[in-house]
Design a protein around this motif. Structure first.
Motif, PDB file in Angstrom:
ATOM      1  N   UNK A  42      44.122  69.708  25.159  1.00 33.93           N
ATOM      2  CA  UNK A  42      42.734  69.260  25.248  1.00 33.93           C
ATOM      3  C   UNK A  42      42.208  69.406  26.674  1.00 33.93           C
ATOM      4  N   UNK A  43      42.995  68.966  27.645  1.00 34.24           N
ATOM      5  CA  UNK A  43      42.547  69.023  29.032  1.00 34.24           C
ATOM      6  C   UNK A  43      42.359  70.464  29.484  1.00 34.24           C
ATOM      7  N   UNK A  44      43.345  71.321  29.195  1.00 30.29           N
ATOM      8  CA  UNK A  44      43.247  72.729  29.587  1.00 30.29           C
ATOM      9  C   UNK A  44      42.056  73.382  28.901  1.00 30.29           C
ATOM     10  N   UNK A  45      41.910  73.161  27.586  1.00 30.56           N
ATOM     11  CA  UNK A  45      40.814  73.782  26.840  1.00 30.56           C
ATOM     12  C   UNK A  45      39.461  73.363  27.384  1.00 30.56           C
ATOM     13  N   UNK A  46      39.302  72.082  27.689  1.00 29.46           N
ATOM     14  CA  UNK A  46      38.022  71.617  28.224  1.00 29.46           C
ATOM     15  C   UNK A  46      37.727  72.189  29.603  1.00 29.46           C
ATOM     16  N   UNK A  47      38.731  72.220  30.478  1.00 29.37           N
ATOM     17  CA  UNK A  47      38.516  72.686  31.842  1.00 29.37           C
ATOM     18  C   UNK A  47      38.182  74.169  31.890  1.00 29.37           C
ATOM     19  N   UNK A  48      38.914  75.004  31.148  1.00 31.61           N
ATOM     20  CA  UNK A  48      38.681  76.445  31.248  1.00 31.61           C
ATOM     21  C   UNK A  48      37.352  76.843  30.631  1.00 31.61           C
ATOM     22  N   UNK A  49      36.855  76.039  29.682  1.00 34.07           N
ATOM     23  CA  UNK A  49      35.551  76.363  29.095  1.00 34.07           C
ATOM     24  C   UNK A  49      34.405  76.008  30.047  1.00 34.07           C
ATOM     25  N   UNK A  50      34.541  74.916  30.759  1.00 33.34           N
ATOM     26  CA  UNK A  50      33.458  74.501  31.648  1.00 33.34           C
ATOM     27  C   UNK A  50      33.602  75.075  33.051  1.00 33.34           C
ATOM     28  N   UNK A  51      34.788  75.514  33.438  1.00 32.83           N
ATOM     29  CA  UNK A  51      34.999  76.125  34.751  1.00 32.83           C
ATOM     30  C   UNK A  51      35.733  77.447  34.578  1.00 32.83           C
ATOM     31  N   UNK A  52      35.131  78.417  33.858  1.00 35.70           N
ATOM     32  CA  UNK A  52      35.866  79.640  33.531  1.00 35.70           C
ATOM     33  C   UNK A  52      36.192  80.500  34.742  1.00 35.70           C
ATOM     34  N   UNK A  53      35.480  80.313  35.858  1.00 36.75           N
ATOM     35  CA  UNK A  53      35.703  81.173  37.015  1.00 36.75           C
ATOM     36  C   UNK A  53      36.574  80.518  38.079  1.00 36.75           C
ATOM     37  N   UNK A  82      40.095  79.197  39.908  1.00 32.98           N
ATOM     38  CA  UNK A  82      41.441  79.739  40.046  1.00 32.98           C
ATOM     39  C   UNK A  82      42.412  78.910  39.196  1.00 32.98           C
ATOM     40  N   UNK A  83      43.451  79.541  38.618  1.00 30.61           N
ATOM     41  CA  UNK A  83      44.402  78.782  37.805  1.00 30.61           C
ATOM     42  C   UNK A  83      45.035  77.614  38.549  1.00 30.61           C
ATOM     43  N   UNK A  84      45.361  77.807  39.814  1.00 26.67           N
ATOM     44  CA  UNK A  84      46.019  76.722  40.541  1.00 26.67           C
ATOM     45  C   UNK A  84      45.103  75.514  40.699  1.00 26.67           C
ATOM     46  N   UNK A  85      43.776  75.749  40.835  1.00 27.64           N
ATOM     47  CA  UNK A  85      42.844  74.631  40.953  1.00 27.64           C
ATOM     48  C   UNK A  85      42.842  73.787  39.687  1.00 27.64           C
ATOM     49  N   UNK A  86      42.773  74.472  38.520  1.00 27.50           N
ATOM     50  CA  UNK A  86      42.751  73.729  37.265  1.00 27.50           C
ATOM     51  C   UNK A  86      44.100  73.083  36.985  1.00 27.50           C
ATOM     52  N   UNK A  87      45.185  73.743  37.373  1.00 25.46           N
ATOM     53  CA  UNK A  87      46.512  73.185  37.124  1.00 25.46           C
ATOM     54  C   UNK A  87      46.699  71.855  37.837  1.00 25.46           C
ATOM     55  N   UNK A  88      46.134  71.742  39.046  1.00 24.52           N
ATOM     56  CA  UNK A  88      46.261  70.471  39.767  1.00 24.52           C
ATOM     57  C   UNK A  88      45.522  69.348  39.048  1.00 24.52           C
ATOM     58  N   UNK A  89      44.374  69.669  38.458  1.00 28.80           N
ATOM     59  CA  UNK A  89      43.628  68.661  37.693  1.00 28.80           C
ATOM     60  C   UNK A  89      44.408  68.253  36.448  1.00 28.80           C
TER      61      UNK A  89
END
Length: 887
Positions: free
Chosen positions: A713-724, A726-733
């Motif tokens: 759920x967290x990954x799906x929500x983040x990548x949809x709203x912040x598609x651009x 970096x992977x490392x930025x979203x991974x920390x969240x």
């Protein structure tokens, strides 16, 4: 059908300076008397309130519909009308009628204005669909039906003039055409006119130049351009069914290195506001959409008040010349009427010429009414030695119209009208001529400065809205219940220009539902105390009267909550239908309509709706899983196997199905074979590519499934709203959210380790993580490369981003193995060399066949039967720009 509302089928209007205006404004007394006539039952017993208008529109997230809503809000505020817009996304009829279009009726509205019901619905189906609103007054601006009045725009004159222009003025003979939806009568008419004009000029129609039926969007135009170039079909111009398709055509031509208009002329249809700022400003056909909505609105108001009105009259389209066809933007100025029989020296002659300039502006559609008259009179005063009011008047008009609607380029054309009609006819060495030159130069500088500020201000506004939506999403990700959700919405809505938000879920199985439950009620202007279990009310009321509190000051925009596929009995058969489980109501303050900083963009509501759907589904799943966890924790040890089964089903159910990614053929599979831990992977398409996630969760039983669901759920929500990002930025969240939920809130010890990969259609790959190994197989050489991100092995650690480039045909393989609580050294693994060997043997097969071949090799190891395995195989098809592979 209209008994008691007066006779007549249209709008009583007169034309002033080329703009239709009502002959007589409706008074408050007229409106109140009309409402008292049309309302019945309990409503008729209460004092008459403001008239209520329901606006039906398929979407607000485009440049066509959003300005129409703004126009309706402007008119409603002017005439004291309460507006509710219902955004329905209707795609079929008959349909499951549990949609927001079932909400308006005699109980909640006095008239219905249909703007659009979708491009997939035929005229006959729309006519049948709208009979549900009888006996309410109804009017449409898109549908030429016989059962109710309609205000149409005559597409033919503008379209005909546009194709004539390409042939006669620019000599284009190989004119391609991008078609629209077959269900759209307007799209069919524009295509017919294109064919007719070609025939009139003796130009033979080449079927290869015509696209298949498409949509009113950029991909339709881009796809046709690519098809023509790939098939080597010669063409020197492209006529598009609308400006959206023309945008796609322009982008595809630029990507292939073709110059517009030198090599290919491009023309569109609609004249949406942003096209004048393109690199090649688009020649197009202007639809008087605001005048169209004004006619329909005032017609419905006449029906409410019982005042007779003549039938609405069709409005004409006109050709708007810009650079994309090869013309100067001011080409048509030479056609303006002037009377050069006398030199201009006397004051009365100057004033007469100023009035002529104002009339010419109205005729060319550049500036209407009192604004054109005031501007021209201020210019004449300047020539006669005035106090500089021309500059002040221009600044006022620029601020009122340019900042709100981005129309500053058209003001340069207004100055050209003034110069051609008035200034050029002054005696060359006269004082008035020198004053005119000075005033016009200063005015062009003013407009140029405004032209620089408008795009910058628009960009800042959009960036601010996107940032606020992103902040809201990040906050909603951690909301653990409805109360936290409501508090989060209340904190963030003001930054999005939304005053209130009401979330309602349908009650019972009846279709359409009769009752709904209000579960979230937020108003930034006041505190709303909502019971824990919400309020049950009649759907016909849209929102409980006790919550509205008699407040009619806001415009309400109603969206359906996500539509779910269900089996519905339809006669002797069962068919898959769409069912929405509720709706959300957003409140917008119409008093801020002239505030340039007030965000009105439709994507804000679309984004909010999507985030609310996501959080509701998350809370529903979490609530169900937490309840199940508590209940099973109280049971005996014997139920552990059932818990493991539930966890496995959760992990299976959240896996992606039927994924389509631009530029990528992808196939994935996972299997769970161990008693401990969980496996996760997801493929989330976004514009221009996708995100791929793969990971594992330690632990045992249902909590593992819960953490796996949280991770997805967290990954799906983040990548949809912040598609651009970096992977490392979203991974920390993701790490922070999982750590807080599992350790601090749930007091569990489960750990998640995962890999995030961002793919774009041009072959660029960015990856970070610690779970899956990344392999790349080059199509040209067969070389197998093992990616650098394979180094980190600590669960939960965040690795840096590594970037790779895929060429056309290159394979990408993500391989993840989880052996639960056993040491890695105790179990043989399907390592790099084994995978490279198997991949080299199968690399020419389809991705599904490659996947099965690799899985067969994995299962050949006896220890693999005790491991959780994820295998994702993808091939870059070269949909984007291919480059040499490199790191």
């Amino acid at each position: 059908m209209r008994g008691g509302r007066g006779r007549g089928d249209g709008l009583c209007a007169q034309e002033v300076n080329g703009v239709e205006r009502p002959r007589k404004e409706f008074s408050v007394v007229d409106v109140e008397r009309g409402i008292a006539r049309v309302r019945t039952g309990d409503e008729a017993k209460s004092p008459a309130s403001r008239p209520r208008l329901a606006l039906l529109v398929d979407t607000l997230d485009n440049a066509y519909a959003a300005p129409l809503l703004d126009e309706v809000i402007e008119l409603a505020h002017e005439h004291g009308v309460k507006v509710s817009a219902f955004v329905h996304w209707l795609t079929e009829y008959p349909s499951v009628r549990n949609l927001v279009t079932d909400l308006p009726g005699p109980h909640s509205t006095d008239a219905v204005l249909v703007v659009a019901l979708g491009n997939l619905v035929s005229l006959d189906q729309i006519t049948a669909y709208c009979t549900r609103y009888k006996p309410l007054p109804i009017c449409t601006v898109t549908v030429p039906w016989s059962e109710a009045p309609h205000v149409l725009v005559d597409n033919e004159p503008g379209m005909r003039e546009e194709i004539h222009h390409l042939i006669n003025v620019h000599g284009r003979r190989r004119i391609a055409f991008v078609r629209g939806p077959e269900a759209s009568s307007e799209a069919l008419l524009r295509f017919r006119v294109y064919r007719d004009v070609l025939a009139e000029h003796g130009v033979e129609l080449d079927p290869r130049l015509v696209s298949p039926p498409g949509w009113f969007d950029a991909p339709s135009g881009a796809d046709h351009v690519r098809r023509l170039l790939d098939e080597q079909v010669s063409f020197d111009a492209i006529a598009c069914v609308n400006d959206g398709a023309a945008m796609g055509a322009l982008g595809a031509l630029k990507a292939r290195g073709l110059r517009v208009p030198e090599e290919v002329a491009v023309v569109g249809f609609d004249d949406v506001e942003f096209i004048q700022y393109l690199e090649s400003p688009l020649t197009t056909v202007r639809q008087p959409t605001r005048a169209q909505v004004r006619q329909a609105f005032l017609y419905l108001l006449s029906q409410i008040t019982g005042r007779p009105a003549p039938a609405p009259t069709p409005l004409r389209t006109e050709l708007v010349i810009r650079e994309s066809c090869g013309c100067s933007a001011y080409l048509r100025v030479a056609e303006l009427r002037t009377d050069a029989s006398l030199p201009l020296t006397a004051d009365d002659e100057l004033r007469a010429a100023g009035d002529q300039a104002a009339l010419n502006m109205a005729q060319t559609g550049k500036l209407h009414g009192s604004a054109a008259r005031d501007l021209c009179r201020a210019f004449v005063d300047e020539l006669m030695g005035g106090d500089g009011s021309f500059s002040e008047k221009l600044e006022t008009i620029l601020h009122d119209q340019s900042l709100l609607r981005g129309a500053s380029p058209s003001f340069q054309e207004c100055l050209t009208v003034i110069q051609h009609t008035l200034a050029d006819r002054l005696q060359a060495d006269s004082v008035a001529a020198r004053r005119a030159a000075t005033a016009l130069h200063g005015a062009r500088v003013q407009i140029s400065n405004m032209g620089e500020r408008v795009p910058a201000r628009t960009q800042l506004r959009f960036e601010g809205l996107c940032q606020n939506l992103n902040r809201l999403n990040r906050a909603l990700v951690t909301a653990e219940d409805l109360q936290a959700t409501a508090e989060t919405l209340r904190d963030h809505m003001p930054g999005l220009g939304v005053v209130s938000c009401y979330v309602c879920l349908y009650e019972g199985d009846r279709i359409p539902a009769e009752t709904a439950r209000l579960i979230v009620a937020v108003d930034s202007r006041r505190e709303i105390n909502l019971a824990e279990d919400g309020i049950v009310f009649r759907c016909r009321d849209i929102v409980p009267a006790s919550i509205f509190g008699g407040d009619d000051s806001l415009v309400y925009i109603v969206y359906p909550l996500e539509q779910l596929g269900v089996r519905i009995a339809d006669g002797a058969q069962e068919r898959q239908k769409l069912l929405s489980f509720g709706y959300v109501v957003f409140g917008r303050d119409p008093s801020l309509r002239h505030n340039a900083d007030h965000p009105k963009e439709g994507f804000v509501y679309e984004g909010l709706q999507g985030q609310i759907v996501s959080v509701l589904r998350k809370l529903k799943l979490l609530e169900r899983l937490v309840d199940e966890t508590k209940r099973r924790q109280e049971a005996e040890r014997a139920h552990l196997e059932k818990e493991v089964g539930v966890a496995r089903r959760i992990q299976t159910d959240i896996l992606p199905r039927d994924v389509v990614v631009e530029g990528l053929e992808v196939s994935a599979k996972s299997f769970q074979a161990i008693d401990h831990g969980g496996v996760y992977y997801d493929i989330v398409p976004v514009m221009g590519g996708c995100w791929i996630g793969a990971g594992g969760v330690s632990g045992r039983g249902l909590p593992t499934g819960l953490v796996t669901l949280m991770l997805q759920s967290v990954v799906s929500g983040l990548v949809r709203t912040s598609p651009d990002s970096a992977p490392s930025e979203l991974a920390s969240i993701v790490d922070a959210v999982l750590l807080e939920n599992t350790r601090q809130r749930m007091s569990h010890t489960e750990r998640a380790h995962f890999t995030l990969l961002r793919y774009t259609a041009d072959g660029r790959v960015m990856v970070s993580g610690s779970h899956a190994r990344l392999f790349i197989c080059r199509a040209d050489s067969g070389q197998i490369e093992s990616a650098a991100c394979d180094g980190a092995e600590t669960p939960g650690s965040t690795a840096p981003d590594y970037v790779y480039r895929l060429a056309k045909g290159d394979l990408l393989v993500l391989y993840g193995v989880d052996m639960g609580e056993r040491r890695v050294s105790q179990c043989p693994r399907f390592g790099r060399q084994q995978l490279a060997t198997a991949l080299a043997q199968a690399r020419t097969l389809p991705v599904e066949a490659i996947r099965e071949a690799l899985i067969a090799q994995v299962c050949a190891l006896e220890s693999a039967l005790r491991q959780d395995v994820i295998l994702i195989v993808a091939r870059h098809t070269g949909a984007g720009r291919d480059e040499e592979p490199r790191r």
